[in-house]
Scaffold this motif. Structure first.
Motif, short mmCIF file in Angstrom:
data_model
loop_
_atom_site.label_atom_id
_atom_site.label_comp_id
_atom_site.label_asym_id
_atom_site.label_seq_id
_atom_site.Cartn_x
_atom_site.Cartn_y
_atom_site.Cartn_z
N ASN A 93 0.78 -1.38 0.04
CA ASN A 93 -0.07 0.00 0.02
C ASN A 93 0.87 1.39 0.04
OD1 ASN A 93 -2.19 -1.54 0.10
ND2 ASN A 93 -2.22 -1.85 2.27
N SER A 94 1.95 1.35 -0.87
CA SER A 94 2.85 2.31 -0.88
C SER A 94 2.20 3.64 -1.74
CB SER A 94 4.21 2.01 -1.09
OG SER A 94 4.32 1.44 -2.42
N PHE A 95 1.40 3.14 -2.58
CA PHE A 95 0.74 3.90 -3.72
C PHE A 95 1.74 4.96 -4.41
CE2 PHE A 95 -2.46 2.78 -0.97
CZ PHE A 95 -3.50 2.75 -1.67
N ALA A 96 2.87 4.30 -4.70
CA ALA A 96 4.18 4.61 -5.42
C ALA A 96 3.96 5.16 -6.91
CB ALA A 96 5.25 4.13 -5.14
N SER A 97 4.53 6.21 -7.40
CA SER A 97 4.60 6.57 -8.73
C SER A 97 6.21 6.96 -9.04
CB SER A 97 3.80 7.66 -9.03
OG SER A 97 4.21 8.75 -8.41
N ILE A 98 6.14 6.79 -10.34
CA ILE A 98 7.60 6.95 -11.09
C ILE A 98 7.08 7.59 -12.45
CG2 ILE A 98 9.71 6.36 -12.29
CD1 ILE A 98 9.10 3.27 -11.18
N SER A 99 7.87 8.95 -12.76
CA SER A 99 7.62 9.72 -13.86
C SER A 99 8.74 10.22 -14.33
CB SER A 99 6.66 10.87 -13.34
OG SER A 99 7.04 11.68 -12.63
N VAL A 100 8.85 10.22 -15.66
CA VAL A 100 10.15 10.80 -16.41
C VAL A 100 9.74 12.02 -17.18
CG1 VAL A 100 11.99 10.15 -17.88
CG2 VAL A 100 10.79 8.36 -16.60
N TRP A 101 10.54 13.14 -16.98
CA TRP A 101 10.22 14.26 -17.75
C TRP A 101 11.39 14.97 -18.38
CZ3 TRP A 101 5.47 16.29 -16.27
CH2 TRP A 101 4.84 15.92 -15.37
N THR A 102 11.02 15.41 -19.65
CA THR A 102 12.00 16.17 -20.36
C THR A 102 11.92 17.74 -19.69
OG1 THR A 102 10.75 16.74 -22.18
CG2 THR A 102 12.48 14.91 -22.40
N GLY A 103 12.83 18.16 -18.90
CA GLY A 103 12.73 19.57 -18.32
C GLY A 103 12.02 19.19 -16.88
N CYS A 104 12.23 20.21 -16.21
CA CYS A 104 11.54 20.01 -14.64
C CYS A 104 10.37 19.66 -14.81
CB CYS A 104 12.01 21.23 -13.99
SG CYS A 104 11.41 21.10 -12.26
N CYS A 133 18.51 15.41 -21.85
CA CYS A 133 18.35 15.09 -20.28
C CYS A 133 16.95 14.89 -19.70
CB CYS A 133 19.33 16.50 -19.50
SG CYS A 133 20.73 16.58 -20.11
N TYR A 134 16.91 14.16 -18.68
CA TYR A 134 15.67 13.67 -18.29
C TYR A 134 15.54 13.84 -16.69
CZ TYR A 134 15.37 11.63 -22.57
OH TYR A 134 14.99 11.29 -23.88
N TYR A 135 14.30 14.16 -15.95
CA TYR A 135 14.34 13.96 -14.70
C TYR A 135 13.32 12.87 -14.27
CZ TYR A 135 15.94 18.79 -14.13
OH TYR A 135 16.79 20.11 -14.47
N ILE A 136 13.63 12.16 -13.36
CA ILE A 136 13.00 11.00 -12.88
C ILE A 136 12.40 11.31 -11.54
CG2 ILE A 136 12.96 8.64 -12.31
CD1 ILE A 136 15.35 8.39 -14.42
N VAL A 137 11.11 11.18 -11.21
CA VAL A 137 10.62 11.67 -9.91
C VAL A 137 9.86 10.34 -9.47
CG1 VAL A 137 8.69 13.13 -8.92
CG2 VAL A 137 9.94 13.76 -10.98
N VAL A 138 10.06 10.12 -8.29
CA VAL A 138 9.68 9.14 -7.31
C VAL A 138 8.88 9.97 -6.31
CG1 VAL A 138 9.98 7.15 -5.46
CG2 VAL A 138 11.69 7.63 -7.69
N ASP A 139 7.56 9.40 -6.39
CA ASP A 139 6.38 10.27 -5.87
C ASP A 139 5.52 9.16 -5.11
OD1 ASP A 139 4.94 12.40 -4.34
OD2 ASP A 139 4.92 13.45 -6.38
N ASN A 140 4.40 9.78 -4.52
CA ASN A 140 3.49 8.64 -3.89
C ASN A 140 2.16 9.61 -3.43
OD1 ASN A 140 5.09 9.49 -1.53
ND2 ASN A 140 3.30 8.12 -0.46
N TRP A 141 1.02 8.68 -3.52
CA TRP A 141 -0.16 9.31 -2.99
C TRP A 141 -0.04 9.64 -1.42
CZ3 TRP A 141 -4.43 8.99 -6.11
CH2 TRP A 141 -5.53 9.39 -5.55
N PRO A 142 -0.51 10.80 -0.99
CA PRO A 142 0.00 11.33 0.51
C PRO A 142 -0.01 10.45 1.59
CG PRO A 142 -1.99 12.65 -0.21
CD PRO A 142 -1.45 11.55 -1.36
N LEU A 143 -1.04 9.29 1.45
CA LEU A 143 -0.85 8.38 2.63
C LEU A 143 -0.47 7.29 2.04
CD1 LEU A 143 -4.12 9.52 4.34
CD2 LEU A 143 -1.80 9.77 5.14
N PRO A 144 0.68 6.53 2.39
CA PRO A 144 1.58 6.80 3.41
C PRO A 144 2.31 8.42 3.33
CG PRO A 144 2.84 5.36 2.13
CD PRO A 144 1.29 5.60 1.48
#
Length: 173
Positions: A93-104, A133-144
């Motif tokens: 139940n980590s509700f994790a996400s990965i996203s990849v971006w060109t630019g911030c 160049c790429y930005y990789i963001v590790v994020d999640n739903w706010p709970l947890p």
């Protein structure tokens, strides 16, 4: 004095080997200042981070998965092909996400994203272009409130070239 100098050198050496603490950052500027090189395989966490990437209006990622604390990695591709990003050792139940971006992510374009609600592993493969160049963001739903993970990022090996067909044998005659 000599012992103090040796202790100082030892401390510098120990701190310089802590790769996971020098990879990425809490903001795009911090990630840019601490770029990663591929392949990468380190432990990571969003627990000491804040929610800097949110409400990007990107069609590739549900806004809910941008509301937890996030950690950002930055790299410049040295080849054209694909990159695979794997988060492992996620808690249930980590509700994790990965996203990849060109630019911030606050102003860039989303290349791809993936989410998991209950999985212990999350993977994403995206196309990359040499020198981009790429930005990789590790994020999640706010709970947890935050997540810990292992992150592995590597280039996908290209498929082998097709074998050339053998010409038909000619019959004597």
């Amino acid at each position: 004095m000599k012992k103090l100098y040796i202790l100082f050198l030892l401390a510098v050496c120990l701190l310089s080997t802590a790769d996971s603490f020098s990879q990425g950052g809490n903001t795009c500027a911090q990630a840019l200042a601490a770029p990663i090189t591929l392949p990468l395989n380190v432990a990571g966490s969003t627990c000491a981070a804040t929610n800097d990437v949110q409400f990007t209006n990107a069609p590739c990622l549900n806004v809910g998965y941008q509301q937890g604390p996030d950690w950002i990695y930055y790299f410049c591709s040295n080849q054209t092909g694909q990159v695979t990003i794997v988060l492992s050792n996620l808690t249930v139940n980590s509700f994790a996400s990965i996203s990849v971006w060109t630019g911030c992510p606050t102003a860039g374009n989303c290349v791809g994203a993936a989410v998991t609600q209950t999985g212990a592993t999350l993977a994403l493969t995206v196309p990359v272009v040499n020198t981009q160049c790429y930005y990789i963001v590790v994020d999640n739903w706010p709970l947890p409130n935050c997540i810990t993970y292992n992150i592995s990022i590597s280039y996908v090996a290209p498929p082998p070239p097709p074998k050339c067909p053998r010409p038909p044998k000619s019959s004597p005659g």
